[in-house]
Design an enzyme around this catalytic site. Structure first.
Site, PDB file in Angstrom:
ATOM      1  N   SER A 239     -28.587   8.999  47.146  1.00  0.00           N
ATOM      2  CA  SER A 239     -29.218   9.926  48.089  1.00  0.00           C
ATOM      3  C   SER A 239     -28.371  10.072  49.342  1.00  0.00           C
ATOM      4  O   SER A 239     -27.843  11.139  49.628  1.00  0.00           O
ATOM      5  CB  SER A 239     -30.627   9.435  48.446  1.00  0.00           C
ATOM      6  OG  SER A 239     -31.209  10.254  49.435  1.00  0.00           O
TER       7      SER A 239
ATOM      8  N   GLY B 191     -19.470  13.039  49.022  1.00  0.00           N
ATOM      9  CA  GLY B 191     -19.144  13.447  47.673  1.00  0.00           C
ATOM     10  C   GLY B 191     -19.780  12.585  46.610  1.00  0.00           C
ATOM     11  O   GLY B 191     -19.625  12.837  45.430  1.00  0.00           O
TER      12      GLY B 191
ATOM     13  N   HIS C 247     -31.418  17.048  47.276  1.00  0.00           N
ATOM     14  CA  HIS C 247     -30.799  17.915  48.284  1.00  0.00           C
ATOM     15  C   HIS C 247     -29.682  18.757  47.686  1.00  0.00           C
ATOM     16  O   HIS C 247     -29.308  19.778  48.248  1.00  0.00           O
ATOM     17  CB  HIS C 247     -30.302  17.096  49.483  1.00  0.00           C
ATOM     18  CG  HIS C 247     -29.265  16.063  49.179  1.00  0.00           C
ATOM     19  ND1 HIS C 247     -29.572  14.765  48.861  1.00  0.00           N
ATOM     20  CD2 HIS C 247     -27.920  16.137  49.177  1.00  0.00           C
ATOM     21  CE1 HIS C 247     -28.459  14.074  48.678  1.00  0.00           C
ATOM     22  NE2 HIS C 247     -27.435  14.881  48.860  1.00  0.00           N
TER      23      HIS C 247
ATOM     24  N   SER D 245     -23.230  11.921  46.329  1.00  0.00           N
ATOM     25  CA  SER D 245     -24.660  12.180  46.100  1.00  0.00           C
ATOM     26  C   SER D 245     -24.967  12.529  44.654  1.00  0.00           C
ATOM     27  O   SER D 245     -24.231  13.264  44.011  1.00  0.00           O
ATOM     28  CB  SER D 245     -25.139  13.338  46.967  1.00  0.00           C
ATOM     29  OG  SER D 245     -25.594  12.887  48.197  1.00  0.00           O
TER      30      SER D 245
ATOM     31  N   ASP E  25     -36.005  12.716  46.672  1.00  0.00           N
ATOM     32  CA  ASP E  25     -34.655  13.274  46.592  1.00  0.00           C
ATOM     33  C   ASP E  25     -34.164  13.291  45.145  1.00  0.00           C
ATOM     34  O   ASP E  25     -33.321  12.506  44.746  1.00  0.00           O
ATOM     35  CB  ASP E  25     -33.701  12.468  47.474  1.00  0.00           C
ATOM     36  CG  ASP E  25     -32.389  13.194  47.735  1.00  0.00           C
ATOM     37  OD1 ASP E  25     -32.253  14.345  47.282  1.00  0.00           O
ATOM     38  OD2 ASP E  25     -31.508  12.623  48.395  1.00  0.00           O
TER      39      ASP E  25
END
Length: 493
Positions: A350, A332, A216, A334, A245
């Site tokens: 994820s 913050g 993402h 990911s 992802d």
């Protein structure tokens, strides 16, 4: 900056890397040889988590449909294997291989059929499910946004599967994608700056230096920098979200030297030696630029998570095949690294619910699947950073202490904070409550308020400024101000 060779310490921007995929140990011949001919009552072997994972894979192939899942008993250091066959020979085979055997009622095929029913009837934003081998059931979770008719729909679907097939529980937070990780990376997108984290350095299939991060993140923006105001240093090559992802991002400078480790703070690092499949029950560590180092255990595999769509207010972004854990994470984090104490690269952060004060669930994209899909290999292809640039080796079992917000997690030499992956939530000064930074609130700059531009001013401190500066606004500041407010210009995922 994009036209110059990236300093080695900046190339360590990724929270990790490794040198190569390790070959799995062949356990079965050894295990069989170590047992006598009457090994139906043989004691389970003492195994490391990585060896247990290898053994589980071999037993799944060997036992076929009789295999109904497995998990690692970290206390006893044993692999527990579920079998459904009444064939005593199957049990003997598993015991001879060194596993502890349990006879259970639900086959993997039945559990997967139950998951398909949930997908067809209960794909609701804020829900997730995964096979729990400890209970031999589907563990269904609903976040705090699943109420009213949605909750009734979910619970009725779970009930239709039967009490012996699935259970449902409520989570206090909301499921959301979380951008940031071991070391912060930044990109400019419509509406403002997007912040994510680099997970592991890799070598792309064409031999160029690259890194893995969350999908993402790669979908949100194309060009990425190692500082909020710096020029781009890497460009997205592949990005997949939803469904999976992960993103493969190539460094713009082909001479970039990358670090083969996870930076854990205070100049410390954990050397990564191989990609590793997760095993339910094993201890894992997560590094994130917002919350620093945290640890926990794997609670489920092949998890399905239904995030509220970031682009369609009435839609769902469903991601499959994730690792479910009880490790905390916040806005913050990911793309950051999930790894094991002995240097296995396991996952990329994820999304999830909760925070590092109250806990919650966090889901990770398996690294092995991302490598297979992109054709990349872990590590730097032999061009790793020099010894002088990587200070110290972290001991994941060291005492907790002062792990505040991940420290200055930009390169081996820039790391501030401790190297302790077992730091508790109380020791980790996090970014406050992320519960309002829901996926549905993350479409505009105003919605993504996790880290304001004013909190990340110094390029050197971008990836892990102290707890107070690192998107470390309070719960009220991180709750999503709404697109109309435009009060924050940095999206944190």
């Amino acid at each position: 900056m994009s036209h110059k060779r990236i300093p080695k310490r900046k190339a360590a921007i990724a929270a990790g890397s490794v040198v190569a995929l390790g070959a799995a140990a062949i356990l079965l011949p050894h295990a069989n040889a170590s047992q006598d001919g009457s090994s139906a009552d043989a004691a389970p072997k003492t195994l490391k988590a990585t060896d247990a994972s290898d053994l589980a894979s071999q037993l799944q192939d060997m036992l076929g449909q009789a295999f109904a899942g497995s998990y690692y008993d970290s206390g006893k250091q044993q692999l527990v294997v579920n079998v459904i066959s009444g064939d005593k020979n199957v049990i003997v085979q598993a015991k001879k291989a060194g596993a502890k055997v349990r006879e259970v009622g639900n086959s993997l095929a039945a559990l997967k059929a139950g998951a398909r029913t949930l997908k067809a009837k209960a794909t609701i934003p804020g829900t997730a499910w995964a096979v729990d081998p400890k209970t031999n059931k589907l563990a269904v979770t609903a976040d705090s946004s699943v109420t009213g008719a949605k909750w009734d729909r979910l619970t009725s679907t779970v009930k239709s599967l039967g009490a012996d097939m699935a259970t449902v529980k409520k989570s206090s937070g909301t499921f959301k994608t979380l951008v940031s990780g071991g070391d912060a990376i930044f990109a400019q997108a419509e509406g403002g700056t997007v912040r994510c984290s680099l997970g592991f350095n890799v070598t792309a299939s064409d031999g160029s230096p690259a890194f893995l991060t969350a999908g993402h993140c790669g979908v949100a923006a194309k060009a990425w920098s190692d500082s909020e105001t710096g020029q781009p240093v890497a460009t997205v090559d592949q990005a997949t979200f939803p469904g999976n992802d992960f993103s493969l991002v190539k460094y713009d400078d082909p001479a970039t030297q990358t670090a083969s480790e996870v930076n854990t703070g205070e100049g410390q690092a954990v050397q990564i030696t191989q990609a590793a499949d997760a095993t339910v029950g094993e201890q894992v560590f997560r590094m994130g630029s917002t919350t620093g180092l945290h640890n926990g255990s794997v609670t489920g595999l092949d998890a399905t998570v239904n995030f509220q769509s970031e682009t369609d207010p009435g839609g769902v972004d469903t991601v499959n095949g994730l690792i479910q854990t009880d490790v905390c994470a916040e806005a913050g984090d990911s793309g950051g690294s999930l790894f094991t104490q002995d240097g296995g690269a396991v996952g990329l952060t994820s999304g999830g619910s909760g925070d590092c004060t109250n806990g919650g669930e966090t889901f990770f994209q398996p690294v092995t699947a991302a490598l297979q899909a992109t054709g990349a290999t872990l590590g730097d292809g032999g061009a790793g950073a020099g010894a002088g640039d990587q200070a110290g080796t972290a001991d994941p079992s060291a005492s907790a202490g002062d792990q505040a917000g991940g420290g200055d997690a930009v390169g081996g030499g820039d790391q501030a904070g401790t190297a302790d992956p077992s730091a508790t939530a109380g020791d980790q000064s996090g970014a406050g409550d992320q519960s309002g930074v829901g996926a549905g609130d993350q479409s505009g700059a105003g919605d993504q308020s996790g880290v304001g531009a004013g909190d990340q001013s110094g390029a050197g401190d971008q990836s892990g400024v102290g707890a107070g500066d690192q998107s470390g606004v309070g719960a009220g500041d991180q709750s999503g101000t709404g697109a109309g407010d435009g009060s924050s210009q940095t999206e944190t995922h």
